[in-house]
Design a protein around this motif. Structure first.
Motif, short mmCIF file in Angstrom:
data_model
loop_
_atom_site.label_atom_id
_atom_site.label_comp_id
_atom_site.label_asym_id
_atom_site.label_seq_id
_atom_site.Cartn_x
_atom_site.Cartn_y
_atom_site.Cartn_z
N TRP A 59 -10.84 50.78 -50.08
CA TRP A 59 -12.14 51.61 -49.64
C TRP A 59 -13.39 50.62 -49.47
N GLY A 63 -16.94 52.96 -50.54
CA GLY A 63 -16.27 54.45 -50.52
C GLY A 63 -16.19 55.10 -49.10
N GLN A 66 -12.54 54.94 -46.07
CA GLN A 66 -11.32 54.69 -47.22
C GLN A 66 -9.99 54.90 -46.01
#
Length: 113
Positions: A59, A63, A66
């Motif tokens: 990540w 995030g 990803q």
């Protein structure tokens, strides 16, 4: 002549000992060849000594990015991870094409009330 025969045998032995791993990097949140199907053209022969196959989910940017990564790696990628992202899943192995686990996590559809 004996020298050439010995060289040929050495090449054959070396070829048989080369580790083969899946090699790709694509999105984790969408169904891609790297996260699911793993076609035979997504492989590489590891040229490094002490090579391992690695499969990981990384990540980046908290995030928002990803990635699935599969590759040959010299040393233990999981233990020695030094990238700027976060390592969410990681596995190393040492047999041909062993980094073949499905790594796909679709975004769950919104719940309706």
């Amino acid at each position: 002549m004996k020298f050439f025969v010995l060289c040929f045998i050495a090449v054959l032995l070396h070829t048989g000992l080369t580790l083969v791993c899946f090699s790709c990097q694509q999105s984790y949140r969408t169904r891609t060849a790297c996260s699911t199907t793993l076609p035979n053209d997504m492989v590489e022969e590891c040229s490094e000594t002490n090579a391992m196959c690695v499969q990981a989910v990384e990540w980046f940017q908290n995030g928002s990015l990803q990635l699935v990564r599969r590759a040959c790696w010299s040393g233990d990628f999981c233990k020695n991870y030094t990238k700027q992202g976060q390592l969410k899943q990681c596995k190393t192995c040492t047999t041909d094409r062993c980094n073949n686990q499905v790594l796909y996590d679709p975004i769950a559809p919104p719940q309706c009330s």
